[in-house]
Write an enzyme that holds these catalytic residues in place. Sequence first.
Site, mmCIF file in Angstrom:
data_model
loop_
_atom_site.group_PDB
_atom_site.id
_atom_site.type_symbol
_atom_site.label_atom_id
_atom_site.label_comp_id
_atom_site.label_asym_id
_atom_site.label_seq_id
_atom_site.Cartn_x
_atom_site.Cartn_y
_atom_site.Cartn_z
ATOM 1 N N GLU A 116 -2.433 -9.025 3.375
ATOM 2 C CA GLU A 116 -2.622 -9.552 4.726
ATOM 3 C C GLU A 116 -4.087 -9.587 5.122
ATOM 4 O OE1 GLU A 116 -3.361 -5.389 5.356
ATOM 5 O OE2 GLU A 116 -1.866 -6.438 4.158
ATOM 6 N N HIS A 153 -3.941 -5.006 -0.108
ATOM 7 C CA HIS A 153 -3.562 -5.545 1.201
ATOM 8 C C HIS A 153 -3.598 -7.077 1.195
ATOM 9 C CE1 HIS A 153 -3.279 -1.912 3.729
ATOM 10 N NE2 HIS A 153 -4.105 -1.406 2.834
ATOM 11 N N CYS A 180 0.828 -1.209 0.000
ATOM 12 C CA CYS A 180 0.000 0.000 0.000
ATOM 13 C C CYS A 180 0.866 1.265 0.000
ATOM 14 C CB CYS A 180 -0.994 -0.023 1.158
ATOM 15 S SG CYS A 180 -2.393 1.089 0.898
#
Length: 359
Positions: free
Chosen positions: A335, A333, A248
């Site tokens: 994660e 993202h 990001c």
Amino acid sequence: MQAVLALEDGTVFAGRAFGAGGDSWGEVVFNTGMTGYQEILTDPSYCGQIVVMTYPLIGNYGVNIDDYEAKRSFVRGFVVREDCDRPSNWRASHTLADFLRRENVIGLSGVDTRALTRHLRSRGTMRGVLSTTCADEEELVVRARSCPQLTGQELVPEVATEKSYTLEGNGPTVVLLDMGAKLNIIRHLRQRDCRVVVVPPAATAQEILALDPDGILLANGPGDPVDVPAAIRTVRELIGRRPMFGICLGHQVLSLALGATTYKMKFGHRGANHPVKDLATGKVYITSHNHGFSVAEDSLAGLPVVVSHRNLNDGTVEGIRHTDLPVFSVQYHPEASPGPRESAYLFDQFMDLMRQYGR
């Protein structure tokens, strides 16, 4: 108690206040996620912003102690069509209103979030003031127009760690350059038994190399990437010294360090349903996003990088990979778990690079 949201273009939305009271201001943005409001509220990347949820019912599964992405909330306000004050979920420890009250975040419900979202899509994100103390709409609009723009605000120091700290592990040492890192990034590294050293955004290249890392991860964070020049200089000096992975804001900082440019998007990408194509494999992933700036693809021409991922909604750059060095990054993202979890393969690629280029 009534609350009013006034935008800088003179548009006003009134509704019912829930959570905290008072006055707040920020950039008004929208998120298209159907779930994940707790993660959104605790994502440091939303610092400086008033978040509008497009899904009409928010709060129906409450808030729990496990799904925080930071120790507290950094949002400036939270706008929903309807808030649920009687959640039903075995994990819930308190209601959304309780959470907002405790975090001193003003909530606004009972507004037409569909109309508000369509307005932001056509006009672009803009500054707004959210108030439970003032009903004078003209005054609130004047206040909104006098608020600082998002660019130029030093938001990263507000959300990042001030001092380095270490989470021990038996695997490779990863230095995490914290610009507002979500806790799930650290969780993914810990699941892979990494020893994680979290350093502040002002850490120098010399300080990072002195930690003898096997790899460097550039974290997410809020605001305009050009507003973290120290981090850009540090990353520029570190490129090629260790395997590097950016997420990001980390992707944008890496791109700027390589010589590319970034630009502010009209209304950004914020949601959990964005299709992104991995150009190396042709596989499409449904991904989680939170960003209002993007890397300008034409600025990558002549640089030693290739576009690795592309957004299938608007064609924007979603990832880059260095052609010669173990350096790569993505805009979204990996994660996060918007449903599918397979984007976590990028952490495995990072682990492979650290093993391949181990010293």
